[in-house]
Design an enzyme around this catalytic site. Structure first.
Site, PDB file in Angstrom:
ATOM      1  N   ASP A  50      89.387  30.324  55.988  1.00  0.00           N
ATOM      2  CA  ASP A  50      88.205  30.796  55.252  1.00  0.00           C
ATOM      3  C   ASP A  50      87.208  29.652  55.132  1.00  0.00           C
ATOM      4  O   ASP A  50      87.383  28.755  54.320  1.00  0.00           O
ATOM      5  CB  ASP A  50      88.658  31.285  53.868  1.00  0.00           C
ATOM      6  CG  ASP A  50      87.493  31.586  52.933  1.00  0.00           C
ATOM      7  OD1 ASP A  50      86.358  31.758  53.426  1.00  0.00           O
ATOM      8  OD2 ASP A  50      87.746  31.660  51.706  1.00  0.00           O
ATOM      9  N   ASP A  54      85.013  32.618  50.375  1.00  0.00           N
ATOM     10  CA  ASP A  54      85.005  33.924  49.696  1.00  0.00           C
ATOM     11  C   ASP A  54      86.398  34.543  49.607  1.00  0.00           C
ATOM     12  O   ASP A  54      86.549  35.685  49.208  1.00  0.00           O
ATOM     13  CB  ASP A  54      84.024  34.888  50.384  1.00  0.00           C
ATOM     14  CG  ASP A  54      84.472  35.259  51.800  1.00  0.00           C
ATOM     15  OD1 ASP A  54      85.479  34.688  52.288  1.00  0.00           O
ATOM     16  OD2 ASP A  54      83.815  36.119  52.420  1.00  0.00           O
ATOM     17  N   ASP A  58      87.373  33.941  58.316  1.00  0.00           N
ATOM     18  CA  ASP A  58      86.119  34.263  59.001  1.00  0.00           C
ATOM     19  C   ASP A  58      86.056  33.573  60.366  1.00  0.00           C
ATOM     20  O   ASP A  58      86.933  32.787  60.733  1.00  0.00           O
ATOM     21  CB  ASP A  58      84.911  33.900  58.128  1.00  0.00           C
ATOM     22  CG  ASP A  58      85.076  32.547  57.449  1.00  0.00           C
ATOM     23  OD1 ASP A  58      85.546  31.626  58.133  1.00  0.00           O
ATOM     24  OD2 ASP A  58      84.764  32.426  56.249  1.00  0.00           O
ATOM     25  N   ASP A 236      94.506  49.329  70.154  1.00  0.00           N
ATOM     26  CA  ASP A 236      95.169  49.820  68.953  1.00  0.00           C
ATOM     27  C   ASP A 236      95.666  51.249  69.160  1.00  0.00           C
ATOM     28  O   ASP A 236      94.933  52.104  69.670  1.00  0.00           O
ATOM     29  CB  ASP A 236      94.163  49.782  67.792  1.00  0.00           C
ATOM     30  CG  ASP A 236      94.806  50.082  66.462  1.00  0.00           C
ATOM     31  OD1 ASP A 236      95.741  49.350  66.091  1.00  0.00           O
ATOM     32  OD2 ASP A 236      94.382  51.049  65.794  1.00  0.00           O
ATOM     33  N   GLU A 297      99.093  48.461  72.444  1.00  0.00           N
ATOM     34  CA  GLU A 297     100.025  48.699  71.346  1.00  0.00           C
ATOM     35  C   GLU A 297     100.479  50.142  71.483  1.00  0.00           C
ATOM     36  O   GLU A 297      99.753  51.065  71.114  1.00  0.00           O
ATOM     37  CB  GLU A 297      99.359  48.512  69.973  1.00  0.00           C
ATOM     38  CG  GLU A 297     100.362  48.674  68.854  1.00  0.00           C
ATOM     39  CD  GLU A 297      99.844  49.348  67.573  1.00  0.00           C
ATOM     40  OE1 GLU A 297     100.480  49.191  66.536  1.00  0.00           O
ATOM     41  OE2 GLU A 297      98.823  50.053  67.627  1.00  0.00           O
TER      42      GLU A 297
END
Ligand code: GLC
Length: 593
Positions: A50, A54, A58, A236, A297
């Protein structure tokens, strides 16, 4: 953005953008494309690093930590969804497939990350989510506004309800996260109206893949990112896109949430129609220079059904979840490796070995459970059993040497290089997984494997960021356990040091054509029958290499366990200290003659 160097990752630890175009020049991997043998590191972006404080990871955090991945020696990264999203399912609810969520950064930063990674010879895979969008995606918003019978609704799966007033769902399908798979909408005139299908959360409406508009949109999204230098995609729920248009009842069966598997004839899992989609996607990937790649996947019922996804004109690779599900005992491991290799060989594809990801309990914990040696549902069946993390870490080290020695590629999940365990005691107030929320807490869900990474031994989130992370880390990581990159980097006996050594050695051996790409013919079992067969997994690979794993509860004499000809072999690497001439329980060695 420029097309990346067509590069296998250099064996060195840093710096080079210009690497060879393919793998080694001799041995089973000779000339093989990079993806047939790569070690790919999965980055769960919310929990990696991070940079802006926050509490969520990221893009800038990933960029700042690329040296860690370079030092570790991975060939590629796969980044979980980073697109604009309400985050109802950790970003798998995508509102815009062509941008970056503001909490993660900007598209410019994303492109800079891709360039940075390429400059280090690290390839970049993104995650594409084609089964469903977010309910906040403009398409779904338009579908609600346009009403029944509209082309906008045809992009999703809307149906009238059952019963005289349509008040019951169209069929009995359930969401993989628990509860019904249908939600009723309010029509623009305010009346209760149609229902839409969501195989996952209600905020993840399923797309209608029989609609050419949907097909064209996803091919365009692929191109959008390929044009920005992305090397490939993880797909996915690759086995979920096509539904039986008759939407027949299933006769529900009380599955564990996240059991997204269905065999022959299932109305929504692994239907034959998905293969047409991937033939079209392959053409898109092959139209680039260098060609882009896919990893599926696909939770399916057999190695043969998985192999259908990686036929020469379809996807390049698919995660081998049979390996994830295999019990920690020699016959089970031999059987799953044998069947996965045979099925993949039949279509000429490499196996992608994997032990953990962001959907399953970390393997330190799974392997540390009493049931780990038994072949009954090791993934979900024993969540309630206490795990012994010391045993789990010992087995995890041995399992790493096993998978790195097998022919094919390997996927690592962030934090496994530190030996992180599943965080099983998260307070409910922190949990965000829809599995937890939709089952009313009956199932803990997947947050325990998504806890932010510990980079240092102190600070509000152990160096993950400058503020507490979105999930709290166990006190022990920064304390007595010493689980952080900082502490482990300075300790030659740490899990991190072991992973780094193992990956480096695998690179060297791959460059010599010994490890890495290959098929079943590049692996020869030994001790597969005989007195040690129940305890020991042992095999050789051409070039004088052997891997021997003692999965049993007792030490074995190394000389009895090694393949013929390896009695006087040199130990290249051991997962734990050897005890004289003994190979201790839950220990693996790499040998060379
Ligand atoms: C896949 C993802 C998982 C997600 C689901 C729905 O299984 O790995 O995290 O919840 O798909 O998109």
């Amino acid at each position: 953005m420029s097309v990346p160097a067509s590069a296998a990752r250099p064996g060195s630890t840093s710096g080079s953008a210009s690497a060879p175009t393919s793998g080694p020049t001799s041995g089973p991997s000779a000339g093989a494309p990079w993806w047939r043998s790569a070690v790919t590191y999965q980055i769960y972006i919310r929990s990696f690093a991070d940079a802006d404080g926050d509490g969520l990871g990221d893009v800038a955090g990933i960029r700042s930590r690329l040296p860690h991945l370079d030092e570790l020696g991975v060939d590629a990264i796969w980044i979980n969804p980073w697109y604009p999203s309400p985050q109802a399912d950790g970003g798998y609810d995508v509102a815009d497939y062509r941008d970056i969520d503001a909490t993660f950064g900007t598209r410019e930063e994303a492109e800079a990350l891709i360039a940075d990674a390429h400059a280090r010879g690290i390839r970049v895979l993104l995650d594409i989510v084609p089964n469903h969008t977010s309910d906040e995606h403009p398409w779904f918003v338009e579908a609600l506004a346009a009403g029944p019978g509209s082309p906008e609704r045809e992009r999703y799966i809307f149906r009238s309800g059952a019963g005289p007033d349509g008040a019951r769902p169209p069929n009995d399908w359930t969401s993989a996260f628990g509860g019904p798979a249908w939600r009723r909408v309010t029509e623009p005139d305010g009346a209760p109206g149609e229902w839409y299908l969501h195989l996952f959360d209600a905020k993840q409406p399923d797309l209608n893949w029989d609609n050419p508009v949907v097909q064209a949109e996803f091919e365009s999204i692929l191109r959008f990112w390929f044009d920005r230098g992305v090397d490939g995609f993880r797909i996915d729920v690759a086995h979920g896109l096509i539904k039986d248009p008759a939407l027949p009842d299933l006769g529900q069966d009380g599955r564990h949430p996240m059991e997204t598997v269905g065999g022959q004839g299932h109305p929504h899992w692994d239907r034959p129609g998905v293969h047409e989609i991937y033939r079209a996607w392959r053409k898109v990937a092959d139209s680039y220079d260098p060609p882009r790649v896919f990893v599926a996947e696909a939770w399916v019922t057999s190695a043969e059904r998985l192999a259908a996804y990686v036929r020469p004109d379809e996807l390049h690779t698919a995660f081998d979840f049979d390996f994830v599900r295999a019990a920690w005992n020699a016959p089970a491991l031999r059987a799953t490796v044998t069947s996965s290799l045979a099925a993949h060989d039949s279509v000429g594809a490499p196996v992608m070995w994997v032990l953990s990801n962001h959907d399953i309990a970390r393997h330190v914990t799974r392997l540390g459970r009493p049931s780990a040696t038994r072949s009954d549902d090791p993934l979900h069946g024993h969540d309630a059993e206490d795990a012994d993390p010391v045993l789990g870490r010992r087995r995890a080290r041995a399992a790493l040497l096993l998978e790195l020695a097998l022919p094919g590629g390997v996927y690592l999940y962030q934090g496994e290089e530190l030996g992180l365990e599943e965080v099983e005691d998260l307070a409910d107030e922190f949990r965000q997984d829809p599995v937890f929320l939709r089952t009313g807490g009956d199932h803990r869900g997947r947050d325990g494997c998504r806890v932010p990474l510990p980079w240092t031994s102190s600070g509000p989130s152990l160096g993950f960021g400058t503020a507490p992370g979105w999930l709290p880390q166990p006190a022990g990581w920064g304390g007595p356990l010493g689980l952080s990159v900082q502490v482990e980097a300075g300790d030659p006996s740490s899990m991190l040091a072991f992973y780094t050594r193992a990956l480096r050695l695998r690179h060297e051996l791959s460059d010599r054509g010994v490890l890495g790409a290959g098929d079943a013919s590049s692996l020869t079992w030994s001790v597969a029958d005989g007195p040690l067969a129940d305890a020991v997994v042992a095999f050789t690979r051409p070039g004088g290499f052997a891997c021997v794993v003692n999965t049993g509860g007792e030490p074995v004499r190394l000389a009895d366990a090694v393949p013929a000809g390896f009695e006087a072999a040199r130990v290249l690497l051991a997962s734990d200290e050897l005890a004289g001439d003994q190979l201790p329980s839950d220990t693996a060695v790499w040998l060379s003659v």
